[in-house]
Design a protein around this motif. Sequence first.
Motif, PDB file in Angstrom:
ATOM      1  N   ALA A 112       0.892  -0.844   0.158  1.00 30.34           N
ATOM      2  CA  ALA A 112       0.172   0.086   0.126  1.00 30.34           C
ATOM      3  C   ALA A 112       0.980   1.180  -0.273  1.00 30.34           C
ATOM      4  N   PHE A 155       2.413   1.728  -3.699  1.00 32.40           N
ATOM      5  CA  PHE A 155       0.968   2.735  -4.402  1.00 32.40           C
ATOM      6  C   PHE A 155       0.870   3.540  -4.299  1.00 32.40           C
ATOM      7  N   THR A 181       0.632  -5.256 -11.396  1.00 26.44           N
ATOM      8  CA  THR A 181      -0.600  -3.675 -10.969  1.00 26.44           C
ATOM      9  C   THR A 181      -1.289  -4.199 -11.117  1.00 26.44           C
ATOM     10  N   LEU A 202      -2.263  -6.518  -8.061  1.00 25.36           N
ATOM     11  CA  LEU A 202      -2.547  -5.371  -6.727  1.00 25.36           C
ATOM     12  C   LEU A 202      -3.530  -5.167  -7.163  1.00 25.36           C
ATOM     13  N   SER A 203      -4.647  -3.789  -8.066  1.00 22.13           N
ATOM     14  CA  SER A 203      -5.829  -4.049  -7.548  1.00 22.13           C
ATOM     15  C   SER A 203      -6.617  -4.845  -7.446  1.00 22.13           C
ATOM     16  N   ILE A 248      -6.735  -5.456  -4.437  1.00 22.85           N
ATOM     17  CA  ILE A 248      -7.259  -4.544  -3.325  1.00 22.85           C
ATOM     18  C   ILE A 248      -8.904  -4.442  -3.117  1.00 22.85           C
ATOM     19  N   VAL A 307      -7.326   8.837 -12.185  1.00 28.34           N
ATOM     20  CA  VAL A 307      -6.340   9.001 -12.242  1.00 28.34           C
ATOM     21  C   VAL A 307      -5.158   9.110 -10.882  1.00 28.34           C
ATOM     22  N   HIS A 308      -5.985   9.412 -10.290  1.00 27.29           N
ATOM     23  CA  HIS A 308      -5.282   9.168  -8.988  1.00 27.29           C
ATOM     24  C   HIS A 308      -5.292   7.743  -8.406  1.00 27.29           C
ATOM     25  N   LEU A 349      -3.826   5.178  -7.951  1.00 29.48           N
ATOM     26  CA  LEU A 349      -2.495   4.457  -7.365  1.00 29.48           C
ATOM     27  C   LEU A 349      -2.388   5.012  -5.876  1.00 29.48           C
ATOM     28  N   LEU A 350      -2.579   6.572  -5.822  1.00 31.13           N
ATOM     29  CA  LEU A 350      -2.591   7.057  -4.609  1.00 31.13           C
ATOM     30  C   LEU A 350      -3.987   6.822  -3.861  1.00 31.13           C
ATOM     31  N   GLU A 401      -5.827   3.996  -3.802  1.00 30.85           N
ATOM     32  CA  GLU A 401      -6.081   2.997  -3.770  1.00 30.85           C
ATOM     33  C   GLU A 401      -4.920   2.145  -2.633  1.00 30.85           C
ATOM     34  N   GLY A 402      -3.942   3.163  -2.612  1.00 36.49           N
ATOM     35  CA  GLY A 402      -2.543   3.117  -1.727  1.00 36.49           C
ATOM     36  C   GLY A 402      -3.434   3.135   0.212  1.00 36.49           C
ATOM     37  N   VAL A 403      -3.700   4.693   0.081  1.00 33.88           N
ATOM     38  CA  VAL A 403      -4.690   5.138   1.021  1.00 33.88           C
ATOM     39  C   VAL A 403      -5.774   3.815   1.478  1.00 33.88           C
TER      40      VAL A 403
END
Lengths: 228, 294, 638
Positions: free
Chosen positions: B105, B108, C251, C254-255, C258, C290-291, C293-294, C296-298
Amino acid sequence: MERGQLTASSNALTVSNLSVSYGRVAAVHDVSFKVAEGECVALVGPNGNGKSSIVMGIAGLVQRRGRVEIFGRVARAGDVAFMPRHGFTLVPERRQLYPQLSVADNVVLGCFSRTRSLRRAVTSAAHRQALELFPELADRMGQKAGTLSGGEQQMVAIARGLAADPRILAVDEPCLGLAEAVSRRVYEALARIHEAGRTLLIVEESPVRALQLATRQVEVRNGVVVRA
Amino acid sequence: MKLGNLIISGIVTGSIYASFAACVALWYRVSNILNLAVGDFAMIGALGVDNLVSVHHWRVAPAIVVILAAVALSAYLYDRIVLRLAQDGRTRQEGIVVTFFFTFALSFFIEGIAEVLYGTNVHAAPALWNGHSLSLGGGLHVDRAGVLIVAFAAVVGLATSVAMRRTMQGKAIQACGENFFGARIVGIDNRRYRRLLFIASALLACVFGILESPITGYTYNSGAAISLTGFIAAAYAGFQRPGKAVVAGLGIGVLEALLGGYVSANYADTILYAILAAAVLARPSAMGLDVVPE
Amino acid sequence: MAAVTTTATRPGRRLAADRGPLLSTAFVLIAGLIIAGGAADSYLGSVVILALTYAIVTAGMAVQIGFSQQVVFSQSVFMGLGAYGVAVLNANEGWPSLLALVAITVASAGVAWVIGKAVSRASGLALAVATLMFPLIAFGYVSYANWLGGSIGMPLTGNLWPGGSSSTANGILTVVIVAVVVFATTRLVASDVGLEMYVLGVNEKTAQAMGVRTARRRLELFILGSVLATLGGAVYAGTQLFVPPTLVQATAELSLLIMLFVGGRRSVLGAVLGAVGIQYFTGISNTISVHILLIEGVLITVVLLIEPEGVAGIVSRLWRLAAARTPAIARLVGADPAMVPPPILDGDAGVGVSGELAAASEPETTAFRRHFAARRADTESSSETLLRCQSVSKEFGGLRVLRDVDIELPQRGIFGLCGPNGAGKSTLLNVVGGSLAPTSGAVALAGQDITALPAAERFGLGVSRTFQAVHLIRGRTVLDNVAVACLRSRGSSLLRGIVASRLSEARADAIEALEYLGLDDLAHHEVSSLTLETQRMVELARAMASRPTLLLLDEPASGLSTPQRGRLKDVMRSIGEVTCVLLVEHDLDLIAAIAERIYVLESGALVFTGTGEEFRSSGTVSSLLIEASPTTTSGGEQ
């Protein structure tokens, strides 16, 4: 009272209203007792009644409420180094060694609270004495601790505790899972530690064994001290 | 001659993998978490310095200092906020999910930030040691950046292995990984070590990114592949011995260069990954990987 | 002890349990049909159809990665196999997409079997690490493979639904496929095979000791996850009509993970909702895509921190709260109000046993009791040997831990095994149990040579064991923990679990074993809410539940108090009357009091064999275990 400040008490260890709980389950309720310097106190009672939680609470290894005073200083909660630095070391239940590290490394890490210099640790009197107490470990020093037998591991754990040069040594169920002969050897070592002037706090299920050495017992039932 | 040059470039990339492998292995020993974001810190180092220098016209030295400070601060905050909540609460989360997914995470997240800040183009930090590649005689050449990388990797590697073996702090770090509770018993604050090593490995990665990017160039998503290769190298050492991880990292770097030079430039990475996967499956137990940390 | 109830599960509970998969499927079907059928031509409809293709994949992941904890990173590769397979068959060979979908999905089972054979050699971290390479290999290959469109991708010529370009038909077909997948996977998770897979995920050793063929189940799980991923990919190709190489990228993998984690990794329905939710929001908002990655990370960090079980975990928490307040809701959703959520314990407190043992002489009201009564009668006068160890030796890297040990045990009775620490007691137990192979020597059970048999198969022959540390399955009820030992699904395939689960029969058997030890009142408690003593009793019940002929107990009394040991002693005595017990124990008084023969090991060799009386008076024993002074008995029960 400010934490860490000196008080007038002359006790080695004063535990007041100690409570420990895990989530919603309370293991220790409002336990208070004192240990004077030079005593050997046995914390007895059936298993599962909170004895281990009491010593772990004192050592600051589990969340606790209440007050713990060591040689007049109020212990800071949440600081794992406080108790070993002020003279209280725990030899925990099931030993908790570092199985992949050598016996020598296991013992020397006991000095962590006193010094960050490996050389000074190895040459210190406490470290030397700790090893002298268990001559049977001498030719095992390079071996990984995890490969030792249960009895030898218990000796390493006690040696590690002594390497911290504690004034009070707490030993939690030192004979758990050990054969009778080895248990005797462990108690013999504890007796010599006590003779050398260190205060002992021993957690034992079997009162018979503990009373060979203890000058006093504190009995715990259901997380409460029933006899001090 | 071709072989010699390939080996040299392999050693350069291998040094990067080796260093990242050591970072991953070291931190895993303390935290039982695999840092899969380590390559992203390298990417941030490269792209961040490049951005400050070429867009904002900073000088190189202050740009590097500022980026390093920013990375250290971010790593600190990540530990204080996320890792503290995950590991230091009443219920300590454990198991394979924690081992992988927190840092996935983070990876990412960093890539997302980099994409917003620096776009999707290839960038590289300015070379720290300018000039043509150095000739070693006999037709062998090495990039100046490559020299810096190998030298830095050697210093870091040597320093870590000496520290692990010869200092109390090094032994304390090993104790943290061996027995969480047992370390606390002797007064070792494993949370502090976890934090310090996390920050240190982020900074190291960052420096390597700055050093290496003039050779290959980085984009916002270059980090994942680097982390992964470092992670595989660390896996070869069973996450136990940073020294062994270094050897594995060097080996992978050389293998990659040779595959690219002799087999297929397009499929070099693909073949490399296939070999690595086969190696893991050939002897899963040899790496100490068949056991989930308890 | 009260009269025994032979019906294990109350009818209401059973109905509710069966209703779960149906409810989930109905929900997916109705919600999907409303959206896909009604709005398929709109942008929203196309977003939902795309999301549902991912849901097919994540449903499989929920079973494989979440429920059975086999973390693999190969789903996107199989999704690529499905998508590219359909594209190639359709565009190059002119097959209709639907036919191509069926063909490639069937073929993928074979591919997954081959890869799975290699992959399921590994478990845990190694499995994850090895499969982590797969998306990288696949992407590296695909992006340079011209016959697959290289880095651009590959177009299709025909829709999934053969009748032209109707999005509605495509949508309905997709929804039906998702519904079938949800039905099959939820049934699997609730079945006896599902219980096996759950145990496998928690602790492979325990699973093997309970007779679970772990390698086979791991392979089946890999095939299941891979086939569903292929199916998802095939539907993707048939509905999107274009296959980009990014589909197989790391990627993308990983998606998918998630989606699984946000929805709830152990819950099929959660995984489906996770896929739909994330795809939906990515589809409708440009800022989000557009964002991504950001975000999904959060998102994954927040989910892991707040509720590791994802949205499904939050919902089930709320359900349970509501169910505890209103029994009507509990009946509707089949929630088990008695299933107490696990508090964190160190054995200091918790729910305990009543301490009463249902005497073995009680009327033979259950099949379990009848079995053992019959066994007792059968073995009354039999002098047949049950277990024979012949000169068993075991070496670990040159170190001899067992030296030529000979042991012979009859059909019933309690036999003790003692010795100083490191004498080889646990090793011998492991050799008999099958988790270690001896270096030399032979082990025979009832005349059959079992030296080469793995633990899981010895279990089937009547060898059952407990462990030194309690190995119960956290997060499941006492009943399910015991039911693991009674499963009839061991030899059968994963498909059988979907079609015909026999979990309720296993639970009925489990109840009888619990009743025998007086534990039936605790059947619906979560195991980690129990005291240490009770946990040990539950382990004993689990070991007995398989109706063993040979029971191996590794320090069952360790950590128990003197009165608790007394109760344990009574229980073991009554077990020893019907089966053969080999008991490793440090408590010499306990062992001398109940064992009819005691073996003492020292440095791997048998140094003493004799009765309890001989044991007490033996010089060898006392010099070895007590050290030459009169006994220091604690408690002093004879």
